[in-house]
Structures are given as C-alpha cells and as structure tokens.
Design a protein around this motif. Structure first.
Motif, PDB file in Angstrom:
ATOM      1  N   LYS A  62     -13.185  46.453  42.485  1.00 23.19           N
ATOM      2  CA  LYS A  62     -13.482  45.012  42.609  1.00 23.19           C
ATOM      3  C   LYS A  62     -14.548  44.585  41.599  1.00 23.19           C
ATOM      4  O   LYS A  62     -14.440  43.540  40.940  1.00 23.19           O
ATOM      5  N   GLU A  63     -15.577  45.417  41.459  1.00 27.72           N
ATOM      6  CA  GLU A  63     -16.661  45.129  40.519  1.00 27.72           C
ATOM      7  C   GLU A  63     -16.133  45.054  39.079  1.00 27.72           C
ATOM      8  O   GLU A  63     -16.476  44.146  38.316  1.00 27.72           O
ATOM      9  N   LYS A  64     -15.276  46.012  38.721  1.00 26.93           N
ATOM     10  CA  LYS A  64     -14.704  46.036  37.360  1.00 26.93           C
ATOM     11  C   LYS A  64     -13.794  44.824  37.116  1.00 26.93           C
ATOM     12  O   LYS A  64     -13.801  44.238  36.035  1.00 26.93           O
ATOM     13  N   VAL A  65     -13.006  44.476  38.133  1.00 33.08           N
ATOM     14  CA  VAL A  65     -12.092  43.329  38.007  1.00 33.08           C
ATOM     15  C   VAL A  65     -12.897  42.048  37.801  1.00 33.08           C
ATOM     16  O   VAL A  65     -12.601  41.249  36.905  1.00 33.08           O
ATOM     17  N   GLU A  66     -13.927  41.855  38.615  1.00 32.77           N
ATOM     18  CA  GLU A  66     -14.750  40.637  38.505  1.00 32.77           C
ATOM     19  C   GLU A  66     -15.440  40.554  37.152  1.00 32.77           C
ATOM     20  O   GLU A  66     -15.548  39.474  36.563  1.00 32.77           O
ATOM     21  N   LYS A  67     -15.886  41.700  36.643  1.00 30.41           N
ATOM     22  CA  LYS A  67     -16.540  41.736  35.323  1.00 30.41           C
ATOM     23  C   LYS A  67     -15.545  41.358  34.231  1.00 30.41           C
ATOM     24  O   LYS A  67     -15.854  40.569  33.332  1.00 30.41           O
ATOM     25  N   PHE A  68     -14.314  41.898  34.303  1.00 31.57           N
ATOM     26  CA  PHE A  68     -13.283  41.586  33.307  1.00 31.57           C
ATOM     27  C   PHE A  68     -12.965  40.084  33.323  1.00 31.57           C
ATOM     28  O   PHE A  68     -12.866  39.444  32.266  1.00 31.57           O
ATOM     29  N   ILE A  69     -12.815  39.526  34.522  1.00 36.27           N
ATOM     30  CA  ILE A  69     -12.500  38.099  34.653  1.00 36.27           C
ATOM     31  C   ILE A  69     -13.611  37.256  34.036  1.00 36.27           C
ATOM     32  O   ILE A  69     -13.363  36.336  33.258  1.00 36.27           O
ATOM     33  N   GLU A  70     -14.839  37.586  34.380  1.00 39.95           N
ATOM     34  CA  GLU A  70     -16.003  36.834  33.899  1.00 39.95           C
ATOM     35  C   GLU A  70     -16.083  36.860  32.363  1.00 39.95           C
ATOM     36  O   GLU A  70     -16.346  35.841  31.726  1.00 39.95           O
ATOM     37  N   GLU A  71     -15.810  38.032  31.771  1.00 38.18           N
ATOM     38  CA  GLU A  71     -15.931  38.176  30.313  1.00 38.18           C
ATOM     39  C   GLU A  71     -14.772  37.546  29.543  1.00 38.18           C
ATOM     40  O   GLU A  71     -14.901  37.240  28.361  1.00 38.18           O
ATOM     41  N   ASN A  72     -13.633  37.359  30.208  1.00 36.03           N
ATOM     42  CA  ASN A  72     -12.431  36.929  29.489  1.00 36.03           C
ATOM     43  C   ASN A  72     -11.858  35.572  29.887  1.00 36.03           C
ATOM     44  O   ASN A  72     -10.929  35.087  29.250  1.00 36.03           O
ATOM     45  N   GLU A  73     -12.419  34.938  30.920  1.00 37.99           N
ATOM     46  CA  GLU A  73     -11.740  33.750  31.455  1.00 37.99           C
ATOM     47  C   GLU A  73     -11.673  32.588  30.460  1.00 37.99           C
ATOM     48  O   GLU A  73     -10.771  31.748  30.553  1.00 37.99           O
ATOM     49  N   GLN A  74     -12.561  32.546  29.481  1.00 39.63           N
ATOM     50  CA  GLN A  74     -12.485  31.471  28.473  1.00 39.63           C
ATOM     51  C   GLN A  74     -11.236  31.607  27.600  1.00 39.63           C
ATOM     52  O   GLN A  74     -10.798  30.641  26.970  1.00 39.63           O
ATOM     53  N   ASN A  75     -10.680  32.806  27.553  1.00 40.37           N
ATOM     54  CA  ASN A  75      -9.516  33.054  26.688  1.00 40.37           C
ATOM     55  C   ASN A  75      -8.228  33.295  27.469  1.00 40.37           C
ATOM     56  O   ASN A  75      -7.269  33.829  26.918  1.00 40.37           O
ATOM     57  N   PHE A  76      -8.201  32.913  28.729  1.00 43.06           N
ATOM     58  CA  PHE A  76      -6.985  33.122  29.518  1.00 43.06           C
ATOM     59  C   PHE A  76      -5.839  32.269  28.988  1.00 43.06           C
ATOM     60  O   PHE A  76      -6.055  31.157  28.498  1.00 43.06           O
ATOM     61  N   ALA A  77      -4.620  32.816  29.091  1.00 46.37           N
ATOM     62  CA  ALA A  77      -3.417  32.082  28.700  1.00 46.37           C
ATOM     63  C   ALA A  77      -2.664  31.729  29.986  1.00 46.37           C
ATOM     64  O   ALA A  77      -3.167  31.000  30.819  1.00 46.37           O
ATOM     65  N   LYS A  78      -1.463  32.306  30.164  1.00 47.14           N
ATOM     66  CA  LYS A  78      -0.682  31.945  31.362  1.00 47.14           C
ATOM     67  C   LYS A  78      -0.865  32.928  32.515  1.00 47.14           C
ATOM     68  O   LYS A  78      -0.615  32.599  33.660  1.00 47.14           O
TER      69      LYS A  78
END
Length: 269
Positions: free
Chosen positions: A71-87
């Motif tokens: 869960k910690e790793k998933v939340e970190k990935f989301i936080e670092e990448n959400e500005q570049n999300f596509a679909k």
C-alpha cells in the motif's frame, strides 16, 4: 518495456500465504464522464482501505505487514506520477518487492483491485490483444515517417527524407523535419511543379529503394501490425516492394500531424 515478456513473467507467479500479489487496474481517463472530478482518487482510496479492513479482521499479522508495504509503495507511485496520468494505471506488487510492475497507459480499463496468490492479468492481456506492437508508416512524396507504438503509447519515430541531388533516403530518428526551400513567388510555383513532375516520374523507383529499409525497421521493432497512411498511389508503390504486409492502407495525409493524434486516428481500439 517488452510487454509480452512481462506478461509471461507474471503468469508464472504463484505465491502462498502470507505472501500475496496486489493487482490494480485504475481508470484515470479524464475524458470518461464518470471521471470529471478525479473520482479515481476516491476509488483508489476505497480499494486500498477495503483490503486493510478485511486483513484487520482476518488477524494474520504477516500478511497484514506485506499488504501495508504494498500500500505504501502504491501510494508513493501515485503521488509521484499523477501529474502525468493518461487513461489508466496498471500495477502489480508484492510486499517483498519481488514483483513490481507499474505503468501508465493510453488505453482505458475498468477499475479493479485484487489481493490474491496470483496476479489477475485478464485486462492487461486484453489491452495487449487490442493494441500489440504496431507500426504506422506515413508517406508524403519525398518524406516518409515511421511511428512505433504499443498499447496506445508512442515508443519511437523515424523520418526518411529523399535527397533529390543524390537520390538517397536520409534517415533521422525522432520527428525532425527540414523542408527544402522552393524560392519565392513564381519561381516557387515553377520549382514545385518541376518537383511534382520529377517525383511522379521516379516515384516507383524511389519507393522501391526505401522499402527494404522500412522492412528492416519493421523486423527490428517486431511489429505485429502495420498501417500505411498517405496517398493511395504512393502506398501501393511502397506495399508492392515491401515484404511486410500492411493490416490496412489509409488514404489520408497525416504526416505533419502530432504523433499521438496519428495513433488515435489510425488505430481504432
């Protein structure tokens, strides 16, 4: 990333308690009517919390620790990448980090979460079937552009430009363009007419000379699908001299269009 290899690797994953694999398919498509307010954040939060609540009740402390690590790793990935999300985001992870696959895609998915002994691959395989390794070849007289794409994403571009003095095709990686000057006014029109005449007279021979280069790139990129886009006479000359058979030939002039626009226009997925 070679998706075929990644899928094969994930297919071989079979774990036992307290180890499990977290699978996440997250719809982040801003064009989806259900996503106008970034609802994916709520779906993500609820999805992650549901497993946590279940594990609290289950009482297996080792499995709980593994889940918290994921869960910690998933939340970190989301936080670092959400500005570049596509679909969409597709993610597979284990607490001990032996499995970590996290990719943003230009293809839609249905939001789903799993915490099981094996990764759930059905949606990823479906995406791969809909949009495998694909080549798009765009022709426009003395210029030919190649687009390498997979899963709705642009991987690479190549541009071939015919040097009219040497009659050699010059190859550039990336979307470079250097238009030859045609002069101005009447001289410009006259030069263009001369070029048109010369091109039509030599088109078959010139396209025949570039066809093997395109075949080689098709092999190097391991294209499973090929689309030829441009003037139908040019496409016919090119296809007649290529070994690789096109899945479709599209009579449109898209060479100057932005690559992602071309991918969306040509590949219906």
């Amino acid at each position: 990333m070679d998706l075929n290899k990644e899928i094969k690797k994930l297919e071989n994953v079979h774990l036992e308690k307290p180890q499990k694999v977290f699978t996440m398919y997250l719809n982040t498509d801003p064009s989806d009517p259900d996503q106008q307010g970034g609802e994916w954040k709520i779906h993500l939060k609820n999805g992650l919390n549901n497993f946590e609540s279940y594990l609290q009740e289950d009482g297996d402390s080792d499995e709980k620790r593994n889940y918290w690590a994921v869960k910690e790793k998933v939340e970190k990935f989301i936080e670092e990448n959400e500005q570049n999300f596509a679909k969409s985001v597709v993610l597979f992870a284990t607490g001990d980090e032996t499995i970590w696959f996290a990719e943003r895609f230009q293809m839609p998915v249905k939001t789903e979460f799993y915490w099981e002994e094996t990764p759930v691959l059905d949606q990823l395989k479906e995406m791969q079937n809909k949009f495998p390794k694909t080549g798009i070849v765009l022709t426009q007289k003395n210029e030919i552009k190649l687009i390498d794409a997979q899963l709705g994403m642009l991987k690479d571009t190549q541009l071939f430009e015919l040097d009219l003095d040497t009659e050699d095709w010059r190859q550039h990686q990336g979307p470079h363009r250097a238009q030859p000057s045609m002069g101005s006014g009447g001289a410009k029109t006259s030069k263009r007419d001369q070029f048109e005449e010369r091109f039509e007279a030599n088109r078959y021979r010139w396209y025949k000379s570039v066809a093997p280069k395109i075949d080689k790139l098709a092999k190097d990129y391991e294209w499973e699908r090929l689309y030829l886009v441009g003037d139908k006479e040019e496409l016919k000359d090119l296809q007649d001299n290529m070994n690789k058979e096109a899945s479709d030939m599209i009579n449109k002039n898209l060479l100057d269009h932005e690559e992602m626009h071309v991918i969306e226009e040509v590949v219906q997925y």
